[in-house]
Design an enzyme around this catalytic site. Structure first.
Site, PDB file in Angstrom:
ATOM      1  N   HIS A  39      68.249  23.794  54.776  1.00 54.98           N
ATOM      2  CA  HIS A  39      69.577  23.302  54.403  1.00 54.98           C
ATOM      3  C   HIS A  39      69.722  21.896  54.950  1.00 54.98           C
ATOM      4  CE1 HIS A  39      73.850  23.099  53.636  1.00 54.98           C
ATOM      5  NE2 HIS A  39      73.780  24.265  53.034  1.00 54.98           N
ATOM      6  N   ASP A  89      71.976  31.795  50.919  1.00 58.39           N
ATOM      7  CA  ASP A  89      71.594  32.319  49.611  1.00 58.39           C
ATOM      8  C   ASP A  89      70.494  33.374  49.696  1.00 58.39           C
ATOM      9  OD1 ASP A  89      73.264  30.599  47.970  1.00 58.39           O
ATOM     10  OD2 ASP A  89      71.963  28.967  48.600  1.00 58.39           O
TER      11      ASP A  89
END
Length: 372
Positions: A257, A308
């Site tokens: 990320h 996710d």
């Protein structure tokens, strides 16, 4: 000019909604770990919109407002029958339906704070009804009307399946909604703020945000994770599949990320729910495959999973179609989008960055008959 591609690290505005500092995510100063364990999604909606947790009476009022505004105009439901059902992705259907909603809202272009708040309520209430209605209509099933006696999370699962969900399913889904509600100036939130900074309406802002979320580098990652797990098929195939991907320098979706250095703090909560739910449904292989993938990718690339990654097996275990994963992200993130849109309106300035031009220098126009 100093160029920062992707605006990485650029501070574009001030906000009192959420923050990411030293790998800690907070909503209005509340640690995401605290909220994921203790809060209902409805409390989080109120928190993001009002910058404080609600009292009991304030929460009851919000619940009532959401319940009273959850039904869709008949024209929107009828419009689904015009979509190429076999081909259209639910995110495209959601994007179109939200834009269409604006045509049936008499206050769509009213811009005073009270009208904007009423529209925020209507949008938040109707987004799950859009997703579940489309999911059923494309299968030839009748939409299930929302119930006023169920929580936000329970109502979504009920409208999707037509059956009242089990407590563990509601707990998992509520947790997922809380974890996805806001995430500072992510791509879709920034898109929403850019849109309404022109003083465009809320429906335009949410439609623009949905368009940004649709991409696989943003909201579409969890759907891609489940596609990968399905392709692997078993724990025995996991290592060879992932190592081949890594050797070919292919991206493993659900890892890393841009704003976290040591891992996404939201991932661990969905990891636990994945373990519980896959065991409960008799399909523990999804969790086992996921943990093995995490071991390999984190070990080889030093990339921890993001929110996710484990949300994919959680949603699958809840019996949700894989192409609905990103629309569910939108159901939750609408709360954050609306918070940012309302904040943008409060202290608006048109968002208009510059570009560093790298094309040809000054050129002279040549008539077309003289061009070789």
């Amino acid at each position: 000019m100093t160029v920062t591609r992707g605006l990485e690290g650029v501070v574009a505005t001030t906000s009192s909604i959420s923050s990411i500092i030293d790998d800690t995510l907070t909503y209005v100063g509340y640690n995401i770990d605290d909220l994921a364990v203790n809060a209902s999604f409805e409390e989080v909606i109120y928190l993001l919109w009002h910058r404080k947790l609600p009292t009991l009476s304030e929460l009851e009022e919000l619940n009532q407002q959401l319940a009273e505004n959850a039904d869709l105009p008949k024209e929107v439901l009828d419009h689904f029958s015009m979509y190429p059902i076999e081909k259209v992705h639910p995110m495209a259907a959601l994007r179109t339906a939200v834009s269409l909603l604006g045509l049936y809202d008499e206050e769509a272009d009213k811009m005073d704070p009270e009208a904007n708040y009423r529209k925020a309520i209507r949008l938040q209430a109707k987004i799950p009804t859009i997703v579940t209605a489309f999911a059923r209509i494309r299968k030839g099933l009748a939409p299930v009307s929302p119930r006023k006696d169920l929580s936000f999370a329970a109502n979504f699962l009920y409208m999707l399946s037509g059956e009242e969900p089990k407590e563990i399913a509601v707990e998992a889904f509520n947790k997922a909604l809380v974890l996805h509600a806001d995430h500072e100036l992510n791509a879709s939130t920034f898109t929403a703020r850019v849109c309404v900074a022109t003083l465009s309406d809320i429906y335009s802002g949410i439609t623009a945000a949905i368009g940004a979320l649709k991409g696989p580098l943003h909201g579409g990652a969890n759907e891609a994770v489940m596609k990968m797990l399905s392709e692997i098929g078993s724990i025995e195939n996991t290592e060879s599949y992932i190592r081949e991907k890594l050797a070919n320098k292919e991206k493993i979706m659900g890892f890393g990320h841009r704003v976290y250095q040591n891992g996404d703090p939201r991932a661990k909560h969905l990891r636990l729910m994945s373990e519980k739910l896959t065991k409960l449904t008799g399909e523990p292989q999804w969790y086992k495959m996921s943990t093995r993938i995490e071991e390999i990718v984190t070990g080889e690339k030093n990339l921890p999973p993001n929110v996710d990654f484990y949300s994919a097996s959680v949603y699958h275990s809840l019996g949700i179609d894989h192409d609905l994963f990103t629309p569910i992200f939108a159901v939750s993130r609408t709360s954050g989008w609306l918070a940012h849109i309302l904040e943008q309106y409060e202290n608006n300035r048109l968002i208009r960055p510059r570009a560093d031009y790298i094309g040809p220098g000054m050129q002279r126009y040549i008539p077309i008959v003289q061009r070789g």
